[in-house]
Design an enzyme around this catalytic site. Sequence first.
Site, PDB file in Angstrom:
ATOM      1  N   HIS A   1      73.637  17.623   4.043  1.00  0.00           N
ATOM      2  CA  HIS A   1      72.585  17.044   3.216  1.00  0.00           C
ATOM      3  C   HIS A   1      72.764  17.411   1.745  1.00  0.00           C
ATOM      4  O   HIS A   1      72.595  16.576   0.853  1.00  0.00           O
ATOM      5  CB  HIS A   1      71.219  17.542   3.696  1.00  0.00           C
ATOM      6  CG  HIS A   1      70.748  16.884   4.960  1.00  0.00           C
ATOM      7  ND1 HIS A   1      69.536  17.165   5.550  1.00  0.00           N
ATOM      8  CD2 HIS A   1      71.325  15.958   5.761  1.00  0.00           C
ATOM      9  CE1 HIS A   1      69.382  16.452   6.637  1.00  0.00           C
ATOM     10  NE2 HIS A   1      70.467  15.711   6.796  1.00  0.00           N
TER      11      HIS A   1
ATOM     12  N   TYR B   1      62.289  13.781   3.103  1.00  0.00           N
ATOM     13  CA  TYR B   1      61.867  14.162   4.450  1.00  0.00           C
ATOM     14  C   TYR B   1      60.548  13.503   4.831  1.00  0.00           C
ATOM     15  O   TYR B   1      60.312  13.187   5.999  1.00  0.00           O
ATOM     16  CB  TYR B   1      61.772  15.686   4.565  1.00  0.00           C
ATOM     17  CG  TYR B   1      63.127  16.335   4.690  1.00  0.00           C
ATOM     18  CD1 TYR B   1      63.761  16.433   5.925  1.00  0.00           C
ATOM     19  CD2 TYR B   1      63.788  16.828   3.569  1.00  0.00           C
ATOM     20  CE1 TYR B   1      65.011  17.022   6.044  1.00  0.00           C
ATOM     21  CE2 TYR B   1      65.039  17.411   3.672  1.00  0.00           C
ATOM     22  CZ  TYR B   1      65.643  17.505   4.911  1.00  0.00           C
ATOM     23  OH  TYR B   1      66.888  18.083   5.025  1.00  0.00           O
TER      24      TYR B   1
ATOM     25  N   GLU C   1      68.585  24.055   2.017  1.00  0.00           N
ATOM     26  CA  GLU C   1      69.192  23.195   0.998  1.00  0.00           C
ATOM     27  C   GLU C   1      68.830  23.667  -0.406  1.00  0.00           C
ATOM     28  O   GLU C   1      69.672  23.606  -1.318  1.00  0.00           O
ATOM     29  CB  GLU C   1      68.751  21.746   1.230  1.00  0.00           C
ATOM     30  CG  GLU C   1      69.417  21.139   2.466  1.00  0.00           C
ATOM     31  CD  GLU C   1      68.621  19.999   3.078  1.00  0.00           C
ATOM     32  OE1 GLU C   1      67.770  19.400   2.382  1.00  0.00           O
ATOM     33  OE2 GLU C   1      68.837  19.712   4.282  1.00  0.00           O
TER      34      GLU C   1
ATOM     35  N   ARG D   1      81.520   9.792   0.890  1.00  0.00           N
ATOM     36  CA  ARG D   1      82.218  10.376   2.035  1.00  0.00           C
ATOM     37  C   ARG D   1      82.562  11.824   1.714  1.00  0.00           C
ATOM     38  O   ARG D   1      82.729  12.189   0.538  1.00  0.00           O
ATOM     39  CB  ARG D   1      83.517   9.614   2.360  1.00  0.00           C
ATOM     40  CG  ARG D   1      83.325   8.158   2.750  1.00  0.00           C
ATOM     41  CD  ARG D   1      82.591   7.972   4.062  1.00  0.00           C
ATOM     42  NE  ARG D   1      82.547   6.569   4.426  1.00  0.00           N
ATOM     43  CZ  ARG D   1      81.583   5.713   4.032  1.00  0.00           C
ATOM     44  NH1 ARG D   1      80.600   6.151   3.259  1.00  0.00           N
ATOM     45  NH2 ARG D   1      81.622   4.454   4.402  1.00  0.00           N
TER      46      ARG D   1
ATOM     47  N   SER E   1      87.612  17.393   3.000  1.00  0.00           N
ATOM     48  CA  SER E   1      87.918  18.812   2.865  1.00  0.00           C
ATOM     49  C   SER E   1      88.816  19.039   1.658  1.00  0.00           C
ATOM     50  O   SER E   1      89.701  18.232   1.349  1.00  0.00           O
ATOM     51  CB  SER E   1      88.630  19.331   4.117  1.00  0.00           C
ATOM     52  OG  SER E   1      87.761  19.323   5.225  1.00  0.00           O
TER      53      SER E   1
ATOM     54  N   GLY F   1      92.701  16.962  10.521  1.00  0.00           N
ATOM     55  CA  GLY F   1      92.007  18.240  10.552  1.00  0.00           C
ATOM     56  C   GLY F   1      92.807  19.367   9.948  1.00  0.00           C
ATOM     57  O   GLY F   1      92.303  20.484   9.773  1.00  0.00           O
TER      58      GLY F   1
ATOM     59  N   PRO G   1      91.435  21.460   5.917  1.00  0.00           N
ATOM     60  CA  PRO G   1      90.811  22.751   5.599  1.00  0.00           C
ATOM     61  C   PRO G   1      91.679  23.934   5.987  1.00  0.00           C
ATOM     62  O   PRO G   1      91.580  25.012   5.378  1.00  0.00           O
ATOM     63  CB  PRO G   1      89.509  22.724   6.410  1.00  0.00           C
ATOM     64  CG  PRO G   1      89.771  21.782   7.526  1.00  0.00           C
ATOM     65  CD  PRO G   1      90.677  20.736   6.951  1.00  0.00           C
TER      66      PRO G   1
ATOM     67  N   VAL H   1      83.686  19.059  12.112  1.00  0.00           N
ATOM     68  CA  VAL H   1      83.820  17.687  12.588  1.00  0.00           C
ATOM     69  C   VAL H   1      83.773  16.771  11.379  1.00  0.00           C
ATOM     70  O   VAL H   1      82.876  16.891  10.541  1.00  0.00           O
ATOM     71  CB  VAL H   1      82.687  17.319  13.570  1.00  0.00           C
ATOM     72  CG1 VAL H   1      82.750  15.842  13.937  1.00  0.00           C
ATOM     73  CG2 VAL H   1      82.782  18.173  14.830  1.00  0.00           C
TER      74      VAL H   1
END
Length: 396
Positions: A88, A98, A140, A203, A206, A275, A278, A385
């Site tokens: 977020h 929210y 946050e 988007r 990493s 993947g 990172p 993920v």
Amino acid sequence: MLSEPSAATVRATLPAVGAALGEITERFYAGLFAARPELLRDLFNRGNQAAGTQRRALAGSIAAFATHLLEHPERRPDAMLTRIAHKHASLGVTPEQYALVHEHLFAAIADVLGEAVTPEVAAAWDEVYWLMANALVAIEKRLYEEAGEPGWRRWEVVERVTETADVTTFRLRPVDGGPVADFRAGQYVSVRVELPDGARQIRQYSLSGAPDTDVRQISVKRVAGDAASPDGEVSAHLHARVREGSVLELSAPYGDLVLDADDDTPLLLASGGIGVTPMVAMLAHLADAGHRAPVTVVHADRSPVDHALRTDQEAYAGKLADAGVHLWYERDVPAGAHAGLVDLARVPVASGTRAYLCGPLPFMRAARTQLIEQGVAPADMHYEVFGPDLWLAQQG
């Protein structure tokens, strides 16, 4: 902690609400985007919405949070909440949003469940929602305060490198010429681009370079769609249109898949496909820090030519005092690598190893199972993920 009356009501209604969450979240997003179409255009990932993955991730997180409140009323599921909060924060979500989500989510619940939503049921689930929402707002807020460069900042592409046929690395420096704060190895940034239809899509990618340099580096895989999901809008845009001299908007670094180990901790870095990104940043950090304990590097890919950043991965591993690299490929397997799917039973894992996983869900599920069989504690396994976290409800 849920109040006792609400806990009893949530426990009694969780099976019915949980069974309907898929339909509830579908109607929630439909209502939200009908009322606020700019959110779909400029905040939410249109590809994930089209594929339905964001709906499934939201349903899973709500069910997981409610279940945790009932099963562990004495403690908050901070691991799950922190993962969501980082995402977020990277999008710039505000506390005011929210209330908007609450309005449309509870309208969808009432629409789907009808008369079953009595005042008592509505009040109990309202308590669940605000416990989760207020916890996220607090986390946050802290993340925004800690960010060295909150909000969006303009960055110029200073170098573009073709890694494989479908992976390109972009190296960027801030347009304003100001300092570049360090990031923690394993973190990501959000990238916001304006697409041909005027949408400003976001988007996460990493950071794939060393943490202590004056550039940001991202390595982007062009996402090819299929019958279930469209082509990646932003990755296709970056590959087709972004060159040296182009300007992108980046968020501050976020993400909770970060190295947390002293020099005596054995590490295992396991990646599949893109993947690897990172993991390369982690290896760069470990090499720079002179990490002395064993580091086991595991990577799986379709073939050696599809293995992005392999040179960097092996070079950083080669600088470590005690590192082993174990590669698996589905085809064109070179000498020294393994054929087929990853089999961690063939990899020596030191006692006390802390593992970091990143790649497709089937790869990470298999790696996690194999590591548990090798004696790695579930608490010592951490994962990332790409996209909506469909593993969250199971691992949170």
